[in-house]
Design a protein around this motif. Structure first.
Motif, PDB file in Angstrom:
ATOM      1  N   PRO A 147       0.838  -1.203   0.000  1.00 54.88           N
ATOM      2  CA  PRO A 147       0.000   0.000   0.000  1.00 54.88           C
ATOM      3  C   PRO A 147       0.871   1.249   0.000  1.00 54.88           C
ATOM      4  O   PRO A 147       1.920   1.285   0.644  1.00 54.88           O
ATOM      5  CB  PRO A 147      -0.809  -0.128   1.295  1.00 54.88           C
ATOM      6  N   ARG A 148       0.453   2.266  -0.752  1.00 55.48           N
ATOM      7  CA  ARG A 148       1.232   3.496  -0.845  1.00 55.48           C
ATOM      8  C   ARG A 148       1.491   4.106   0.525  1.00 55.48           C
ATOM      9  O   ARG A 148       2.559   4.679   0.776  1.00 55.48           O
ATOM     10  CB  ARG A 148       0.486   4.492  -1.744  1.00 55.48           C
ATOM     11  N   SER A 149       0.559   3.949   1.452  1.00 57.87           N
ATOM     12  CA  SER A 149       0.729   4.516   2.791  1.00 57.87           C
ATOM     13  C   SER A 149       1.910   3.887   3.528  1.00 57.87           C
ATOM     14  O   SER A 149       2.517   4.516   4.396  1.00 57.87           O
ATOM     15  CB  SER A 149      -0.546   4.335   3.615  1.00 57.87           C
ATOM     16  N   HIS A 154      11.246   7.347   4.624  1.00 57.98           N
ATOM     17  CA  HIS A 154      12.411   6.466   4.535  1.00 57.98           C
ATOM     18  C   HIS A 154      12.581   5.656   5.811  1.00 57.98           C
ATOM     19  O   HIS A 154      12.891   4.458   5.771  1.00 57.98           O
ATOM     20  CB  HIS A 154      13.675   7.297   4.290  1.00 57.98           C
ATOM     21  N   ALA A 155      12.385   6.299   6.966  1.00 59.18           N
ATOM     22  CA  ALA A 155      12.590   5.610   8.243  1.00 59.18           C
ATOM     23  C   ALA A 155      11.616   4.451   8.407  1.00 59.18           C
ATOM     24  O   ALA A 155      11.991   3.362   8.866  1.00 59.18           O
ATOM     25  CB  ALA A 155      12.438   6.597   9.404  1.00 59.18           C
ATOM     26  N   GLU A 156      10.362   4.658   8.032  1.00 54.51           N
ATOM     27  CA  GLU A 156       9.361   3.599   8.158  1.00 54.51           C
ATOM     28  C   GLU A 156       9.657   2.446   7.205  1.00 54.51           C
ATOM     29  O   GLU A 156       9.513   1.263   7.568  1.00 54.51           O
ATOM     30  CB  GLU A 156       7.971   4.169   7.885  1.00 54.51           C
ATOM     31  N   VAL A 157      10.073   2.780   6.007  1.00 54.20           N
ATOM     32  CA  VAL A 157      10.424   1.741   5.042  1.00 54.20           C
ATOM     33  C   VAL A 157      11.600   0.923   5.557  1.00 54.20           C
ATOM     34  O   VAL A 157      11.590  -0.315   5.527  1.00 54.20           O
ATOM     35  CB  VAL A 157      10.744   2.367   3.674  1.00 54.20           C
ATOM     36  N   ASP A 158      12.636   1.615   6.046  1.00 50.49           N
ATOM     37  CA  ASP A 158      13.817   0.913   6.551  1.00 50.49           C
ATOM     38  C   ASP A 158      13.472   0.011   7.731  1.00 50.49           C
ATOM     39  O   ASP A 158      13.996  -1.101   7.858  1.00 50.49           O
ATOM     40  CB  ASP A 158      14.888   1.922   6.981  1.00 50.49           C
ATOM     41  N   ALA A 159      12.600   0.478   8.609  1.00 55.51           N
ATOM     42  CA  ALA A 159      12.293  -0.249   9.836  1.00 55.51           C
ATOM     43  C   ALA A 159      11.392  -1.454   9.599  1.00 55.51           C
ATOM     44  O   ALA A 159      11.496  -2.457  10.310  1.00 55.51           O
ATOM     45  CB  ALA A 159      11.641   0.692  10.848  1.00 55.51           C
ATOM     46  N   ARG A 245       1.325  14.469  -8.262  1.00 58.25           N
ATOM     47  CA  ARG A 245       0.249  13.665  -8.843  1.00 58.25           C
ATOM     48  C   ARG A 245       0.762  12.300  -9.267  1.00 58.25           C
ATOM     49  O   ARG A 245       0.101  11.279  -9.060  1.00 58.25           O
ATOM     50  CB  ARG A 245      -0.349  14.385 -10.061  1.00 58.25           C
ATOM     51  N   LEU A 246       1.934  12.269  -9.850  1.00 56.74           N
ATOM     52  CA  LEU A 246       2.479  11.006 -10.312  1.00 56.74           C
ATOM     53  C   LEU A 246       3.329  10.307  -9.255  1.00 56.74           C
ATOM     54  O   LEU A 246       3.884   9.259  -9.500  1.00 56.74           O
ATOM     55  CB  LEU A 246       3.323  11.240 -11.576  1.00 56.74           C
ATOM     56  N   ARG A 247       3.466  10.946  -8.084  1.00 57.63           N
ATOM     57  CA  ARG A 247       4.190  10.335  -6.968  1.00 57.63           C
ATOM     58  C   ARG A 247       5.619   9.987  -7.354  1.00 57.63           C
ATOM     59  O   ARG A 247       6.124   8.917  -7.034  1.00 57.63           O
ATOM     60  CB  ARG A 247       3.456   9.083  -6.471  1.00 57.63           C
ATOM     61  N   ARG A 248       6.261  10.890  -8.054  1.00 57.08           N
ATOM     62  CA  ARG A 248       7.646  10.676  -8.431  1.00 57.08           C
ATOM     63  C   ARG A 248       8.569  11.233  -7.361  1.00 57.08           C
ATOM     64  O   ARG A 248       8.488  12.394  -7.007  1.00 57.08           O
ATOM     65  CB  ARG A 248       7.958  11.377  -9.764  1.00 57.08           C
ATOM     66  N   GLY A 249       9.500  10.405  -6.874  1.00 57.87           N
ATOM     67  CA  GLY A 249      10.493  10.900  -5.943  1.00 57.87           C
ATOM     68  C   GLY A 249      11.539  11.752  -6.631  1.00 57.87           C
ATOM     69  O   GLY A 249      12.120  12.649  -6.035  1.00 57.87           O
ATOM     70  N   LYS A 250      11.809  11.478  -7.913  1.00 61.11           N
ATOM     71  CA  LYS A 250      12.802  12.220  -8.679  1.00 61.11           C
ATOM     72  C   LYS A 250      12.151  12.736  -9.956  1.00 61.11           C
ATOM     73  O   LYS A 250      11.366  12.029 -10.591  1.00 61.11           O
ATOM     74  CB  LYS A 250      13.966  11.307  -9.076  1.00 61.11           C
TER      75      LYS A 250
END
Length: 262
Positions: A147-149, A154-159, A245-250
């Protein structure tokens, strides 16, 4: 054999974190294809004195060498051995237990007169064309299924997600991650063409939705690998004001396209 290879940084002011190599051994028997997409860390300390491009060049070079010199090893074992070799090169100077230690996605393919083997780890893609012209995607879609949420910080993803059960896996310091890759073997006569892409190139389909995998494959075959990257850059520039809108990080990502007609 026809090949077409483009590996282009997202912006000229940043080092390219992608890696691509095509190996055709002197024996003339088969070959291999290696494509890596380095994972850009957030700003700050991530436990290693080495850069992501350093890691990708070390891992990519080792995978290229082992994939042709150790044909007795399945590709998952090839990746495991390569990761072990790179880990040993800097484990005494760096904290490789850090969740943001340098890492990469992996596409690895190898062929000879009898079989075509493949391995995909994380969100780079491999497409192959069958003898009757069908285009088949080989994807490790674990990130896409989250899920996108769950990818909020970054911290939540890493953990909770990075290289963990229920999350997704990338090639970093742990050789055992190779067992998590999507792998397979096909009869050589059933495969006509291979196309490997990092997610900077798959944006054309996955993000901008300009066409499906068949359409993307047709662009590369008819117009060349550079044309696909150029199309992505045009779309990125046109959409710069709508990154949210496109949720692009870069705005612009490194893009690699590697095409091999067997």
């Amino acid at each position: 054999m026809r090949t077409d290879l483009v590996c282009e940084p997202g912006t000229p002011t940043r080092l390219n974190e992608d890696f691509a190599a095509l190996a055709l051994p002197a024996s003339g028997q088969g070959g291999s294809l290696v494509v890596l997409d380095g994972v850009t860390p957030p700003e700050g300390d991530y436990g290693c004195r080495h850069s992501v491009p350093w890691f990708c060049s070390q891992l990519g070079g080792t995978l290229t060498q082992l994939s042709v010199s150790r044909r007795d090893l399945p590709l998952s074992e090839t990746l495991s051995a390569a990761l072990l070799r790179v880990t040993e090169a800097h484990e005494t100077t760096c904290d490789l237990s850090h969740p943001r230690t340098p890492q990469a996605t992996v596409v690895l393919a190898r062929w000879d007169e009898r079989t075509v083997e493949y391995l995909v780890l994380s969100d780079s893609a491999l497409l192959y064309e069958t003898a009757d012209g069908a285009v088949v995607p080989v994807l490790d879609d674990r990130i896409a299924r989250l899920p996108r949420s769950a990818l909020a910080t970054h911290a939540e993803v890493d953990a909770t997600l990075r290289n963990k059960e229920g999350g997704f896996f990338t090639a970093a310091a742990d050789p055992s991650v190779a067992s998590r890759a999507v792998t397979g073997t096909l009869p050589r006569e059933e495969v006509r063409t291979l196309l490997a892409l990092t997610d900077g190139a798959t944006r054309w389909t996955e993000m901008f939705q300009e066409g499906d995998w068949d359409d993307l494959f047709a662009v590369v075959r008819k117009e060349g690998a550079q044309s696909l990257v150029d199309r992505v850059r045009t779309l990125e520039r046109a959409d710069e004001g709508e990154r949210l809108r496109l949720r692009r990080g870069k705005t612009h990502d490194d893009a690699t396209v590697a095409y091999v007609e067997l």
